[in-house]
Scaffold this motif. Sequence first.
Motif, short mmCIF file in Angstrom:
data_model
loop_
_atom_site.label_atom_id
_atom_site.label_comp_id
_atom_site.label_asym_id
_atom_site.label_seq_id
_atom_site.Cartn_x
_atom_site.Cartn_y
_atom_site.Cartn_z
N GLY A 98 0.78 -1.22 0.00
CA GLY A 98 0.00 0.00 0.00
C GLY A 98 0.82 1.28 0.00
N LYS A 99 2.16 1.14 0.09
CA LYS A 99 3.03 2.33 0.10
C LYS A 99 4.15 2.10 -0.91
CE LYS A 99 2.19 3.69 4.90
NZ LYS A 99 2.81 4.01 6.19
N PRO A 100 4.02 2.66 -2.11
CA PRO A 100 4.97 2.41 -3.19
C PRO A 100 6.42 2.73 -2.84
CG PRO A 100 3.03 3.60 -3.99
CD PRO A 100 2.93 3.57 -2.50
N ASN A 101 6.66 3.80 -2.10
CA ASN A 101 8.03 4.22 -1.80
C ASN A 101 8.52 3.79 -0.42
OD1 ASN A 101 8.15 5.59 -4.30
ND2 ASN A 101 7.09 7.34 -3.42
N ALA A 102 7.65 3.13 0.33
CA ALA A 102 8.02 2.71 1.69
C ALA A 102 8.55 1.28 1.68
CB ALA A 102 6.82 2.83 2.62
N THR A 103 9.45 0.98 2.61
CA THR A 103 10.02 -0.37 2.71
C THR A 103 9.95 -0.87 4.15
OG1 THR A 103 12.24 0.56 3.01
CG2 THR A 103 11.60 -0.07 0.77
N ARG A 104 10.03 -2.19 4.28
CA ARG A 104 10.04 -2.82 5.60
C ARG A 104 11.36 -3.59 5.75
NH1 ARG A 104 5.69 -4.22 8.57
NH2 ARG A 104 4.31 -4.10 6.75
N PRO A 105 12.13 -3.34 6.84
CA PRO A 105 13.40 -4.05 7.01
C PRO A 105 13.18 -5.51 7.42
CG PRO A 105 12.98 -2.63 8.90
CD PRO A 105 11.87 -2.37 7.91
N LEU A 106 13.88 -6.41 6.75
CA LEU A 106 13.79 -7.83 7.05
C LEU A 106 15.17 -8.32 7.44
CD1 LEU A 106 11.72 -10.25 6.90
CD2 LEU A 106 12.72 -10.74 4.68
N GLY A 107 15.28 -8.99 8.59
CA GLY A 107 16.56 -9.48 9.08
C GLY A 107 16.76 -10.94 8.76
#
Length: 440
Positions: A98-107
């Motif tokens: 839902g947020k084209p320019n947003a990212t979620r950090p994955l470890g």
Amino acid sequence: MRTSESHTTTETKLKRIAWLSVRDKDKQFDCLMHHFNESSLEECFHQLSANRAVGVDGITKADYEENLDKNLKALTARMKRMSYRPGSVRRVLIPKEGKPNATRPLGISNFEDKIVQKMMQRILESIYEPIFLNCSYGFRPGRGCHDAIRALHHYLYSHEVQTVIDIDISKYFDSIAHNMVLVFLQKKINDKRFIRYIIRMLKAGVLSEGELTVSDEGVPQGSVCSPILANIFANYVLDEWFEDVVKCHCAGQVELFRYADDAVICCQYESDAKRIVQAVVKRFEKYGLKLNEEKTRLVAFSGKSCKQGIKQDAFDFLGFTFYISRSRKGAFIPKIKSSGKRLRMKLKRVKEWSYSVRNQYRLKEIWRTFWMKLEGHIRYYGVSFNTANVQKFLHASTRILFKCLNRRSQRKSFNWEQFALFMKANPLPKVRVYHTLTVR
């Protein structure tokens, strides 16, 4: 024989821990490290997926398996003499829905670290699962999204609700304070060596673009241990506090439903809802958490008010929109449907996928994968009141795929009538209700 026998032994020991935890909520566990042995770690090895992303060291499950006995023996020896140290976590940024320019950090941890974390997870679940409250649904054995959705719908259907608090915690996993996690863990765990390994895991650091960062807060999303640690933190910060303190100070009935960091609170009176929000803000500040002010809101959700002609609002929870509408008998009842925001994002992904495969595979191969994707959608969104929306999604997805396939070359592959004949011979998965929500 070794694996099956160790499975029985490990399961028996973990069940014993759970039994002790059930008997005495204040029970402290003094000796846990003996559970980290070659047999139990081998069992954890087999439970880990082989197709997951690799950590900083680049070692896969297949690589580790080549000398499995030797590797596990060395790992066990290092853990016994306290010389095992987890490697740094590789950070990957993935797009946010839902947020084209947003990212979620994955470890992503090293594979050997995943083995140790898996055993830690199993031990922590044995200790804490018996004392977690019923309001918690995320990342718990035998519980899932649809259990939370069903429980919430049942409560809205059978209780007087005036206002729903839609809670959104800002960067929850990244904001969990390490010192507070340890305080909470030490309420139940008195094994200093086990706690030291938890500290080492939390302090291992995150490697991103060649730069190592070590912080006093945050558990990496994607880590095997992160879900249970996040649940333990939320259990003390929110769940138990809400049950023991908030409910006692409310004029009407209130109830919490939480799935990981996604939560809603149903309130009989709007006045209680306003006071609860203020109290939650202060409670979270105490433990280093913040509410996302843009997404956290009070939602008018009263069947009685709707009957009087007063417009009520809707809210989203786990990919579904909860709203009030008339039943077949004319009564105003809570219903759910697929979240419009989530569906638009999914249709965008269907389009991206269709363009990426249209010239790479034959139609039957593309159709087989497309069929499985639609079946997965039906299995999640196939709930009471939502079959029409699922059918619309299938139709829209099919139209997208049809358009993409017709652009494989300058000449059209086929018209809609020909495509309809192909679908008749290779039908789409049938829309059905996999999760019944109706209250009898």
